[in-house]
Design a protein around this motif. Sequence first.
Motif, PDB file in Angstrom:
ATOM      1  N   SER A   1      18.566 -53.471  -3.446  1.00  0.00           N
ATOM      2  CA  SER A   1      17.478 -52.997  -4.315  1.00  0.00           C
ATOM      3  C   SER A   1      17.464 -51.480  -4.408  1.00  0.00           C
ATOM      4  O   SER A   1      17.247 -50.911  -5.484  1.00  0.00           O
TER       5      SER A   1
ATOM      6  N   CYS B   1      20.177 -50.494  -6.707  1.00  0.00           N
ATOM      7  CA  CYS B   1      19.788 -50.717  -8.113  1.00  0.00           C
ATOM      8  C   CYS B   1      18.814 -49.655  -8.593  1.00  0.00           C
ATOM      9  O   CYS B   1      18.884 -49.208  -9.745  1.00  0.00           O
TER      10      CYS B   1
ATOM     11  N   SER C   1      19.476 -47.097 -11.593  1.00  0.00           N
ATOM     12  CA  SER C   1      18.603 -46.962 -12.772  1.00  0.00           C
ATOM     13  C   SER C   1      18.260 -45.504 -13.042  1.00  0.00           C
ATOM     14  O   SER C   1      17.980 -45.127 -14.174  1.00  0.00           O
TER      15      SER C   1
ATOM     16  N   LYS D   1      28.754 -53.572  -9.151  1.00  0.00           N
ATOM     17  CA  LYS D   1      27.901 -52.386  -9.320  1.00  0.00           C
ATOM     18  C   LYS D   1      28.497 -51.186  -8.595  1.00  0.00           C
ATOM     19  O   LYS D   1      28.361 -50.044  -9.051  1.00  0.00           O
TER      20      LYS D   1
END
Length: 515
Positions: free
Chosen positions: A142, A145, A149, A172
């Motif tokens: 998380s 991520c 972002s 990723k």
Amino acid sequence: MSVIKCQSCGASLNFPENAEFVTCPYCNSTNAISGELDQIHADKKEIERLLTRAFLILEDGEFKRADELCEQVLDKDPKNPNAYLAKLMASLRLKKEEQLAERVKPFTDSSFYAKAVRFGNAEMRARLEGYAEESKKFALYSEGCKFLSYSSYEEAAEYFGQVKGYRDSDEKFKECCYSLGCLGMENEKYSIALDCFAKSTGYRDTEAKAGECRRILAEQQEIYEHAQELFKKGDYISARLRFDEISSYKNSANRSKECRKRIYKAGENLMAEGNYIAALEMFEDISYENYRDADSKAEECREKIYWLARDLRNEKKYAEALSLYEQISGYDKADHWANRCRENIFYEARRCDNPVEALKKFESISGFETGYERADAKAQECREKINEIYTRGCEYMAAGDYQNAIYRFRDITGWPDADAKLEECRQKIEADEEKRKVEEEERRQKIYDNACQLMAKKKYREAASEFYSLGSYRDSDAKNNECYEKRMKREFWLSVAKVTAVTIVLILILLYLQH
């Protein structure tokens, strides 16, 4: 095994399911368990009901009510692991047990978790510890991520790298490395970009971009080596420019700084030598960076150049003075005096006899206007005149009139091809002269040979005439004198012979008459 409370001392007593009595090891009292066992079974059913209800209402999001039901269970069974699990879920506001694996914040420090693990069986402990481990991975994933972002690719790659194999972390991670590589290319940090692309093999057009990085790095290496060569040769300005082109490559930035030091020192040496134009070039090259006192040094050079230009202007060397004024355009009255020099060059050009020289002068002040006349217009007039002279010279040359062609080409000395044409005409004239000399030599040799033949035939008068016509050719003068002497000698003896013959005849006549 089941557990009841001792009716005398309250101690917890374990007994098998089929027992009817149990003796307390603490107070030795006998306790009947038939009634207690019924109560135990009733409590178990109630606990199961309450727990079932608690987990159902957790799915509905009634976390407070579920916590209350768990408290009722714990009142009956303080070591019930499922009750602690439900309380843990209620405290974390989770509807499903599996959601523990997707917790970002750690929950292993919760007392409910600790007691669930403590009182649960091996399967439950393994399950909860598995959720805890998955939760750690989910937290790292998380965070990755989140940073992704925000386009914080370096931080994101670090988190994804810690959970390789989890969900799509590998993909990723490659995305982050690819993006870092692209940023490296944008910032011209190709070595870093190449390292990043090496970690994102197989992602999008990584191989193509890596190839581009290698190509650019090879070019940068060539530039770097060229800059090093320029530095060794002492061309520090060019070397600095080359190093600045590849400032992020190897130690180019430091080499550029070293060039600036050398440029400054070279400027000082040139100033000491009195070469202010070259010194100004040095100081101007580093003044935009506010390097040391380069600005003030450059200003000092401009002042020196200004006074040098004034001296040249006073000596009427306007072209040289103009060149200096143009070097310091904007300084004091340099632009004003530059225009005055252009004006003088303009009038010099108008008085110039050679249109080529005039053209050069007009072109040196292209765009300058004095009165109603512009240097550009005058330059065009010169070109037209030069072309006319050049054309006439070519016409004379084609007609074989090389001397007149020379006169024309000589008038436009310095014009492209005119000097070559002039030399060609001179060579043609020299060739014609050489041919004429050869022909003249052949003619004289022929006369000389003929005269010698006449001389051999003792035709001295004719031979002498031929030798006399040759002037000083070879031994013609001597031959002429020789013919004269021989002719005179022969005439002398002829006259002697005539006198002798007459005398003899007279004697014979006299003798005859006497008889």
